[in-house]
Every structure is written in C-alpha cells, then in structure tokens.
Design a protein around this motif. Structure first.
Motif, PDB file in Angstrom:
ATOM      1  N   LEU A 200       0.836  -1.212   0.000  1.00 29.10           N
ATOM      2  CA  LEU A 200       0.000   0.000   0.000  1.00 29.10           C
ATOM      3  C   LEU A 200       0.867   1.258   0.000  1.00 29.10           C
TER       4      LEU A 200
ATOM      5  N   SER B 109      -4.386  -5.837  -3.907  1.00 30.07           N
ATOM      6  CA  SER B 109      -3.994  -5.324  -2.585  1.00 30.07           C
ATOM      7  C   SER B 109      -5.152  -5.224  -1.598  1.00 30.07           C
TER       8      SER B 109
ATOM      9  N   ALA C  74      -5.851   1.846   2.796  1.00 32.80           N
ATOM     10  CA  ALA C  74      -5.460   2.413   1.491  1.00 32.80           C
ATOM     11  C   ALA C  74      -5.946   3.856   1.375  1.00 32.80           C
TER      12      ALA C  74
ATOM     13  N   SER D 154      -3.345   5.392  -1.153  1.00 32.85           N
ATOM     14  CA  SER D 154      -2.787   4.397  -2.080  1.00 32.85           C
ATOM     15  C   SER D 154      -3.602   4.233  -3.354  1.00 32.85           C
ATOM     16  N   CYS D 155      -4.845   4.685  -3.349  1.00 32.24           N
ATOM     17  CA  CYS D 155      -5.692   4.543  -4.539  1.00 32.24           C
ATOM     18  C   CYS D 155      -6.788   5.591  -4.504  1.00 32.24           C
TER      19      CYS D 155
END
Ligand SMILES: O=C(O)CCC(=O)c1ccccc1C(=O)O
Ligand SMILES: [Mg+2]
Length: 369
Positions: free
Chosen positions: A222, A241, A251, A256-257
């Motif tokens: 992450l 993930s 996350a 992370s996204c």
C-alpha cells in the motif's frame, strides 16, 4: 436458515479464447461449484473462483476444496443461521482462504434470498435494475490483434474496455489504442507487474486519459502505491492489494488509490464486499465489481452486487458469450445496448444447468452437515 447438505462440484470449462496477462494464460477454467440444500428444501449456489494455479492469490482449486471440506463446511453445522452475515463469524478461526469462504457464503446468500422470497440483489440492498457492462481484453501477441478485439467489443456495446499491460507492453500499446479510439473509456490493468523503479514508464501513461491504472505495484503493497499515486495524475485502482474492508480503510488513509475494484471471492464473500461498498460510499470513492473469468453462477452474484447504489463504474461483468460457448446458467447473461439486467426472481435469478455440470464435472463430493 439451516444448511443440511452441501455438494461440491469441481468443473472444468474451456474458454472460447485463452485469456493472458503479465503472469499467466488461462485456457481451461477449473471452478468449484457449491450446491447447498437447506432444511426447508431451498437450494443455494456458490462458486469458488480460485484458479488451478496460485498466480492471482495463494489459493488454488485444490487448497479451496481442502479448506471447504475439512474446515469450513463443518462450521456451517449446528445452530441454524439467521442471516448470511453470520457465516463470516463462523469462519473467523480459519485464516485467509477467502475464495473458499466466499464460495460457501455465496451459496448461503442465494439460499437465504430464496427462503426469504427476495432476489439476491434485493437481499443485498441493490437498487439498480440494470448495470453497465464492461469488458477486459487479455494480452495479445500483436497490437493488431489487440485493436481488432477492442473493435469487436466496442461493437458488442461494452461501455468501457480494460486492457492488460506489463513492462515492455504498455506505453506504445496504450498510445495506439488511444489513437484509434480517442473517446473510449479505457483502463489498464498491470496485475502487479511493476515496481517503483518503473515510475517514469508509469507516469508516461498519464498522457492517455485513462480512467485509471489497476494494480500497478505489488499485491502486498500500500505504501509504494501511495507514493506512485502522489506522482501520477491517473487514478490508481487497487485489486490484489484489497482483501478486506480494513485494507480499503488503510489504502484510503495512506492515499494508495482513488478507485476500488471489489471481487467477492478476493475479499471473502458478499458480506465483506458489501461492507467495502458502504465504506467507499461514505468516502466518495468510485467502486466497481471486478471479474475472475467466472461461470454464470459467480457472475450472477457479481451482477447482484453491482446493483448496489455506489457501484458507480462499469466493471468486468460481461456477457456469458464473451467467455463460454455455453454457460451453466439459463438464461445466459446477455448485454443489451451495453447493459445487463438485474434479475428479479428469488435468489440468483438464473436456473443452473445440472446436466451440463455433470458433463463438465471433474470430481464431486457430498457432505451432510
Ligand atoms: O473478465 C473478467 O472476468 C476479468 C478479467 C481480469 O482482468 C482478471 C481475470 C482473472 C483474474 C484476475 C483478473 C484481474 O482483474 O486482474
Ligand atoms: Mg485486476
């Protein structure tokens, strides 16, 4: 709801055309179907989406069979279940093995919905009557083959196209697709093929107006994804993930996204998938339902999940005919002007073709519980 008998069917289906990505090529699809019969005589169907080799997650058809038979099915005995949400609690003392858990939980959800006279979509809180269909195009041996398949899928009516990329098969391919299809809603899935050492190649993808890039970095990462997301304008979507709602929380906290792909099998079932839906809804994070080259049974579960209100993007839910000469459900999943209708009949809303299952069967086992 009391599960009384569970039968596992290991089937093998041949894909119409092999599906390739940066790690493997799938030609034959081995799946485990779960047929659960309740004390009231309702039959629920589930599907284990683990592959025959552990390229996508650690699970395989063999490990899932073992987990279900020796650890998970026995935990569905005893006291009746009042709701499918209780299945995850019965399974807490078994770590991991989410695809095996999801297969059984999916059969419980279907049986529960049938006993309650609800469609699976209604039982989950779905609201949409039809869902937007997307399609994933596998890696190809030539750019021309890739462009030809995309053209075919666009003509089929798919609302967005996903392509597989990997180091050496990325920027030039995406540039060529963009040139040929300037308006196409397009994304690229790397199945963890990159590391931060490739950051310049990945950043070069920012020029092509991709909806997102899916899982560029390691499945267990992450932190590096957060770093990459800070440096890229294209939204990162996580697939491998994300194994739980907690992973989504982490996350989002790390950055992370900006998009989440949810697959019931990867996260341990529809209950966890629904929790992820609610969390993404709270945070305004776009969500879509991914695919695992499923048969019609898991596809039916995915359609029900995709009917939830915050599934805001078309996913990898395509027509049966995109994968199979003949699917194991009746009617098959079909697309109409780019949409798939959500069944309204009780449970998954499709009949299961038992004769075809017998024909495709590699091994079967029955357990009274
Ligand atoms: O059409 C589908 O079922 C999904 C295609 C796909 O991308 C995929 C298929 C099998 C396993 C993993 C993935 C993925 O999303 O990474
Ligand atoms: Mg993916």
């Amino acid at each position: 709801m009391k599960p009384e008998r569970i039968q596992l069917h290991h089937i093998r289906m041949r894909l119409k055309q092999p599906f390739a990505n940066s790690l493997t090529t799938v030609t034959e699809r081995d799946l485990i179907l779960v047929e659960l019969v309740t004390a009231k005589g309702a039959t629920g169907w589930g599907e284990c989406v683990a592959f025959d080799s552990p390229w996508y997650t650690e699970e395989t058809v063999q490990t899932a069979w073992h987990m279900m038979e020796d650890f998970l099915i026995p935990r569905l005995g005893g006291e009746p279940l009042t709701h499918p949400d209780e299945v995850a609690k019965r399974f807490v003392s078994v770590r991991g093995n989410r695809m095996a858990k999801a297969a059984l939980e999916g059969a419980v959800w279907d049986a529960y919905a049938k006993e309650s006279g609800l469609s699976l979509a209604d039982a989950l809180g779905g609201e949409r009557k039809k869902i937007a269909a997307g399609v994933a195009v596998g890696a190809k041996s030539s750019l021309d083959a890739m462009l030809a398949e995309i053209q075919e899928r666009v003509e089929d009516g798919y609302r967005r196209v996903k392509v597989k990329i990997g180091p050496g098969a990325d920027v030039a391919i995406i540039a060529a697709i963009r040139e040929r299809f300037p308006q196409l809603p397009l994304l690229a899935d790397a199945n963890s093929a990159y590391t931060l050492a490739d950051i310049d190649r990945l950043k070069a993808l920012d020029d092509f107006d991709l909806m997102m890039i899916e899982q560029p970095l390691a499945a267990d990462d992450l932190v590096d994804h957060a770093r990459l997301q800070r440096e890229m304008t294209t939204p990162i979507c996580l697939d491998e993930s994300i194994l739980s709602r907690e992973d989504v929380r982490r996350a989002l906290e790390l950055g992370s996204c900006r998009v989440v792909n949810v697959k019931p099998g990867r996260v341990g079932g529809l209950t966890e998938a629904r929790q992820i839906h609610h969390l993404c809804q709270q945070h305004g994070i776009p969500l879509w339902v991914g695919g695992m080259l499923e048969s019609g049974i898991a596809r039916a579960h995915n359609i029900a999940l995709a009917s939830l209100p915050h599934v805001t993007l078309p996913g990898d839910i395509s027509a049966s005919s995109r994968y199979w000469e003949r699917d194991i459900i009746d009617p098959e999943v079909s697309i109409d002007a780019g949409f798939i209708s959500v069944p309204t009949e009780p449970g998954i809303g499709f009949e299961v073709d038992q004769e075809l299952i017998r024909h495709l069967c590699v091994r079967t086992s029955a357990c009274r519980i």
